[in-house]
Scaffold this active site. Structure first.
Site: not given
Length: 451
Positions: A422, A426
């Site tokens: 992450h 995204d």
């Protein structure tokens, strides 16, 4: 300046390696890509090729010594002066006497000593030691195994480069001897030529077993993990601590691919000599997804930068008897589906027969995992550091699905599960990647050109 030879990274999760033995000694000349040393890790054992041609100037790490990946283990002098001096030294002057190698000199001395057995007949001469060329033809592990099992190396046909006898050749010979029916010693002696000794294989030494479990209670026992299991454990924990994992899943209609495989896979194997499955289709689609979302093919650096890899080198998780390895399929996007099937079959065979090379275990940029072969429905993989993501393809199963006009049909469905870093991606980027993969897989019609 001498060129350093570094401890290679034999696998993305491997942090250190051990020098098993040196195949060259200080002062020896070595060609580029010629085997220089044997490297042992928790994942594989492999011969390290020389990065350059030159003279081995200095050995910095001794056999059985373990150092971190990237540490200098030797120095090679490759400048023109050294190359020239080697040529000058190799060329004797017109009046120079011929120089024999130690091995040839040894044979010559023995020839003189045994030229006659006292009756005028020539005695058979057997050199006590092989020469340098013969030493290079046998890997140190193979020699060690042969010595332990009492095997005559002259009986072994090498399958390595230039006929080099490798560890695998010795193990195959031992297995063959064990599988052969026992022959009484008197019969074997009667069948054997009088000039040759009868070979009786030594009792095979037990493989290095893991320490026996320790009983710590009526219902419990303590087990010491193997080196590979410890390496996998360390990497998995480090990956979870390093990357903030996020996971997303899509469902893919694999009906047309499934029906094509049902119709064509047997003929394909008969024609090509190797199998074809869902895996090359998924790998091809992953390449399409990487083109659409290049950041999935990247790494996060220690100084908080992102390195986007231009080449698509897919790692392929392979379960072996020893544990999980992730060899690399280089430039995956350059292959057809049939070409990918061939590469997958070859690399899986090398992995399961313990014949992976240094190059096989390096430079992957993204991993495709196939737990679906065990019948799993949804799997959440852990990222293989330092990648940005890993994709699991699960089992293709038939189930009722609502299609156009609200009709219900039986379709071949599969879940794809993406774990991603992450820090780099995204949800939108990860979703875009999976959408591209799914679109490619669902774009095939009933007739598929795999070439």
């Amino acid at each position: 300046m001498p060129t350093p030879v570094k401890m290679p990274r034999l696998g993305e999760s491997v942090a250190e390696g051990t020098v098993g033995s040196w195949l060259k000694q200080e002062g020896d000349w070595v060609e580029k890509d010629e085997s220089l040393a044997e490297i042992i890790t928790d994942k594989i054992n492999a011969e390290l090729p020389s990065p350059v041609a030159g003279r081995l100037a200095k050995i910095l790490v001794q056999p059985d010594q373990t150092v971190a990946v990237g540490v200098d283990i030797a120095l090679i002098e490759e400048n023109a002066d050294v190359a020239a001096s080697q040529s000058v030294e190799a060329a004797p002057g017109p009046d120079a006497a011929p120089v024999e190698s130690p091995a040839r000199a040894n044979v010559a001395v023995m020839d003189k000593q045994s030229a006659s057995d006292g009756n005028g007949s020539k005695a058979a001469v057997q050199p006590s030691r092989v020469g340098e060329e013969e030493r290079q033809r046998i890997s140190p592990l193979a020699r060690r195994l042969a010595r332990e099992h009492g095997i005559d190396l002259n009986d072994i046909a090498g399958t390595g480069t230039g006929g080099r006898v490798r560890k695998e050749d010795i193990l195959a010979y031992i297995e063959q001897q064990q599988a052969a029916p026992a022959v009484p010693s008197y019969a074997a002696a009667a069948q054997a030529p009088a000039t040759q000794p009868v070979y009786t294989p030594a009792a095979p030494s037990a493989p290095k077993a893991e320490p026996a479990p320790t009983v710590i209670g009526p219902d419990e026992e303590l087990v010491t993990p193997s080196r590979m299991r410890l390496a996998i454990a360390e990497h998995m924990v480090r990956s979870k601590r390093t990357s903030p994992h996020a996971t997303t899943v899509v469902e893919v209609d694999m009906t047309n691919i499934a029906k094509w495989l049902e119709k064509n896979k047997e003929d394909f194997k008969r024609r090509e000599g190797y199998s074809i499955s869902y895996v090359p289709f998924v790998m091809k689609a992953v390449c399409e997804g990487i083109r659409k979302v290049p950041t999935i093919n990247s790494s996060w650096t220690e100084d908080n930068k992102i390195i986007i890899k231009k080449r698509i080198n897919l790692g392929m998780a392979v379960a072996t008897d020893a544990g999980l390895v992730v060899p690399t399929l280089y430039d995956t996007d350059q292959y057809t589906i049939a070409g990918l099937a061939k590469q997958i079959a070859a690399i899986a065979q090398r992995a399961r027969s313990n014949k992976l090379t240094v190059q096989d275990m390096q430079n992957s940029t993204f991993v495709v995992n196939n737990p679906g072969t065990f019948g799993t429905i949804i799997s959440v993989p852990i990222i293989n550091q330092p990648h940005a993501g890993i994709l699991s393809m699960d089992a293709v199963v038939k189930r009722p699905v609502v299609i156009e006009d609200d009709a219900i049909a039986v379709r071949y469905m599969m879940y794809l599960c993406l774990s991603f870093d992450h820090r780099i991606l995204d949800g939108a980027g990860a979703g875009g990647f999976l959408q591209a993969v799914r679109t490619k897989l669902q774009s095939y019609g009933r007739e598929i050109d795999v070439y």
